[in-house]
Design a protein around this motif. Structure first.
Motif, mmCIF file in Angstrom:
data_model
loop_
_atom_site.group_PDB
_atom_site.id
_atom_site.type_symbol
_atom_site.label_atom_id
_atom_site.label_comp_id
_atom_site.label_asym_id
_atom_site.label_seq_id
_atom_site.Cartn_x
_atom_site.Cartn_y
_atom_site.Cartn_z
ATOM 1 N N GLN A 206 2.596 8.098 -6.822
ATOM 2 C CA GLN A 206 3.358 6.946 -6.335
ATOM 3 C C GLN A 206 3.092 6.774 -4.835
ATOM 4 N N SER A 207 2.805 5.546 -4.433
ATOM 5 C CA SER A 207 2.539 5.311 -3.019
ATOM 6 C C SER A 207 2.915 3.880 -2.660
ATOM 7 N N LEU A 208 3.211 3.681 -1.386
ATOM 8 C CA LEU A 208 3.593 2.367 -0.896
ATOM 9 C C LEU A 208 3.138 2.217 0.548
ATOM 10 N N ILE A 209 2.403 1.136 0.821
ATOM 11 C CA ILE A 209 1.987 0.770 2.174
ATOM 12 C C ILE A 209 2.739 -0.487 2.576
ATOM 13 N N GLU A 210 3.357 -0.470 3.755
ATOM 14 C CA GLU A 210 4.078 -1.640 4.252
ATOM 15 C C GLU A 210 3.693 -1.914 5.705
#
Length: 746
Positions: free
Chosen positions: A524-528
């Protein structure tokens, strides 16, 4: 691009077009590849679209020219800009390989802005993003191969034999059975009148003799002898030389308060208002420079008024706190149109909360200049409504459009010619510096004008790599594996500054791209991205763009995660790359080259980092020694795979040169701000590495059967991360804010 979309057109070009195209010679066979419906008259190859025509939209196609003169000499107008990276040699090899000409006699000529010179992959005529080698790979080879087929066809008719009985080599068609032969120069005119072959087979890699070989670069002799024309070398009879008096920002408004006095200074021919200031023109540069320095400028307005480093820090903090984040999704490239893979925010939050161990860190990089060897310069001439600009340009097509629009000159009355570039690195992709040269030329019609930026002005008016701050959080499972990662980045948008649109609903890729590596398969990963909208520092593309800083953020933080999990950083990466054999192969090679598994003396450390895209994989490793706050870099190694390598020596130079470029930014590169201006004037403050600063660098080339990839930017991104990882391994501080010289003596 599908090979079936390439269409090759051959025509006999007239004398005028040859002269305008670079002095090739009359009666030659000229080959240009383009899309159907783009077969323009041959004069259009040199002069652009017909008078009165609207600027053409970017075309998907190829438009470089190959000409065979009656003496058999092949001339090739290289469509891309040569700024030291070796594009002339690379593209010339495509021609030489498929045309079977006398490669030693093949001449390479500089280009001009022309819709037929468009890079098929970029859909523009520009040299950037390491796209030249890949973009022209098929189309240019097909153009050369089609030419050879037509030459063989004519030779078969004249010799009265079947085409299959003929061979070609060194610009000659031979019939082995009878011992007869005909040179290309004797066949070219007749070949130009034949229809284009429907199928154009290309030589397999196993048959290549020029591609992948070792020959002197086509631009080498001219550069060694001093005959190569760089932007600053342009000289024309009666030329005026311009020095500049500039405000604190390219979009600042200024007013000179002592114009009348300066006009009376020796040698001053004219003082012309230009963007952000004034150009002082004189037959001699030093007279112009002295007068420009005497101009007293009153700043009426500036986008960076009052800005300093504290203000930059505060702006990024405000962005984190108040600017809604834009997601940069992962992409699935298994389909023709990549599918977006959006993150589940709630699941990310829950995974981080439930992780056995949580790792958090904040990383920073400052504004960094390009600092090309040749400062900005450009020449221009205006007469009878025709504007001609000549200079070191990475994007002649964009310059032509910009000049037409900004100066309100018909597109067909603007000609843009390209010289050699004394370094580009993305800075000379800009269209800002040709405009003042054109403005000065319009004010002095009939005379050539050359504007020269001083080193101080080149740095102060740069389009810097943006400053960024990243907050990263990772969650590690009980088994030590990385389960979840959330990375947020704040800083300026290059696209916003240049009024370019980012993909709808997606964070600016120049800021957020590759902030978390997809190759590691993190569950799981998230770039913002929190765009810092209240900063107006001039920013632009810097060698490797987002990878230049995001590789530092991603690969240095991954080292922290590995150590928090109690794992060796190399072993941790290897476990996560089990499904990436190409990357793993390159990573292992770099680790072996640095001696990763061998015992290290106390105070010595190893660091490693990778960068990759669809065209290449680069792994770099560093060995350092840290003793009492002093850093010594003992060795740097790189392993590199970009598929087949057209010019292996050139590739090696690009990787090692990219390492040095990235090393400067990692150790010393910084543009501080004070009172609304960059607080750096010259190389005394913006330190460049000297020969004594460069440790031994070893590059292992690892060609593979993959499609040809890019090399020009690959060496730069990993070095900062590998270096800080090695410093931490040696017992030094974990450096999260560049440049390194802030914390260690070197």
């Amino acid at each position: 691009m599908s090979e079936q979309r390439d269409v090759i057109a051959l025509s006999t070009i007239n004398r005028r077009a040859f002269l305008r195209g670079g002095g090739i010679g009359a009666g030659a066979l000229v080959i240009a590849a383009s899309l159907p419906g783009m077969l323009l008259p041959t004069d259009a190859l040199a002069d652009g679209p017909p008078p009165g025509a609207a600027p053409p939209p970017p075309q998907l196609g190829f438009g470089a020219m190959i000409a065979i003169a009656r003496d058999g000499v092949v001339s090739f107008i290289c469509p891309s800009s040569e700024m030291g990276q070796g594009t002339q040699e690379t593209l010339a090899r495509y021609v030489g390989e498929e045309l079977d000409c006398d490669y030693a006699r093949l001449k390479v000529l500089l280009p001009w802005a022309d819709p037929l010179f468009v890079n098929p992959m970029m859909r523009r005529q520009m040299t950037a993003n390491s796209a030249t080698t890949v973009g022209y790979f098929t189309a240019l080879r097909k153009a050369a191969a089609a030419s050879r087929m037509l030459l063989v066809q004519v030779a078969a008719q004249r010799l009265g034999v079947a085409e299959g009985e003929l061979t070609t080599a060194n610009g000659v068609v031979r019939h082995a059975a009878s011992g007869r032969s005909i040179g290309y120069g004797d066949l070219a005119e007749a070949a130009a009148k034949l229809p284009v072959p429907a199928q154009v087979p290309l030589r397999p890699a196993s048959a290549w003799t020029i591609i992948g070989g070792s020959t002197p670069r086509k631009d080498l002799a001219a550069k060694v002898r001093g005959s190569a024309e760089f932007g600053i070398d342009v000289v024309r009879p009666g030329m005026l030389i311009g020095a500049l008096a500039l405000g604190p920002h390219p979009r600042a408004k200024v007013q000179a308060t002592n114009l009348d006095k300066v006009r009376t200074m020796p040698g001053v021919t004219a003082i012309v208002p230009v963007e952000a200031g004034y150009a002082v023109l004189s037959p001699r540069f030093w007279q112009a420079k002295k007068a420009a320095e005497a101009l007293e400028l009153k700043v009426l307005s500036s986008p960076t008024a009052g800005l300093d480093d504290k203000g930059i820090d505060a702006a990024m903090e405000r962005a984190f706190a108040s600017v809604p984040p834009m997601e940069f999704p992962d992409f699935d490239f298994a389909t023709m149109r990549p599918k977006e893979k959006r993150a589940d925010r709630a699941a990310i939050t829950a995974a981080l909360a439930g992780a056995a161990k949580r790792v958090e860190a904040t990383y920073d990089v400052p504004y960094v200049a390009h600092a090309t060897m040749e400062p900005l310069t450009c020449s221009a001439h205006f007469a009878d409504g025709q504007l001609t600009v000549r200079g070191p340009l990475q994007s002649p097509e964009a310059v032509r459009t910009e000049l037409s629009q900004v100066l309100n000159i018909p597109f067909d009355k603007v000609r843009v010619e390209v010289t050699y570039l004394g370094g580009g690195f993305g800075r000379k992709w800009g269209v800002d510096f040709p405009v003042p040269a054109a403005q000065a030329a319009i004010a002095t019609p009939g005379r050539w004008v050359k504007l020269i930026w001083t080193r101080e002005q080149d740095i102060a008016m740069d389009q810097f790599r943006p400053a960024y701050r990243v907050r990263q959080t990772a969650g590690i499972g009980a088994d030590g594996r990385l389960q979840v990662m959330h990375s947020r980045i704040a800083g300026q948008s290059i696209n916003t500054y240049h009024h370019r649109k980012s993909p709808p609903g997606i964070a600016d890729p120049t800021a957020a791209g590759m902030l978390i590596y997809g190759c590691y398969g993190i569950p799981q990963s998230l770039i913002e991205y929190h765009e810092t909208k209240d900063l107006s520092v001039p920013v632009g593309f810097w060698r490797s763009v987002s990878a230049s800083q995001n590789t530092f953020f991603a690969e240095a933080f991954l080292d922290e995660v590995a150590r928090a999990a109690g794992k060796d950083p190399l072993a941790y990466r290897r476990a996560m790359l089990a499904g990436e054999p190409r990357i793993l192969r390159v990573l292992d090679k770099a680790a072996d080259m640095i001696g990763w598994s061998k015992p290290k003396p106390r105070g010595t450390g190893h660091g490693i980092a990778i960068t990759y895209n669809e065209g290449h994989v680069c792994a770099e490793a560093v060995r350092v020694r840290v003793v009492k706050g002093k850093l010594t870099i003992e060795k740097i190694v790189a392993a590199f795979d970009c598929g087949p390598m057209i010019d292996p020596k050139g590739v090696e130079s690009q990787i090692s040169g990219g390492i040095v470029f990235g090393l400067q930014a990692a150790i010393w590169g910084e543009i501080p701000f004070a009172e609304g201006r960059p607080n750096v004037a010259n190389f005394g403050e913006f330190r460049m590495p000297l020969l004594a600063d460069i440790p031994p660098i070893e590059v292992a080339l690892m060609p593979s059967g993959e499609r040809p990839g890019n090399a020009g930017e690959a060496g730069t991104p990993p070095i900062a991360a590998a270096l800080v990882n090695a410093i931490a391994d040696a017992g030094g501080p974990r450096i999260r804010r560049l440049p390194i010289a802030r914390m260690l003596e070197i």
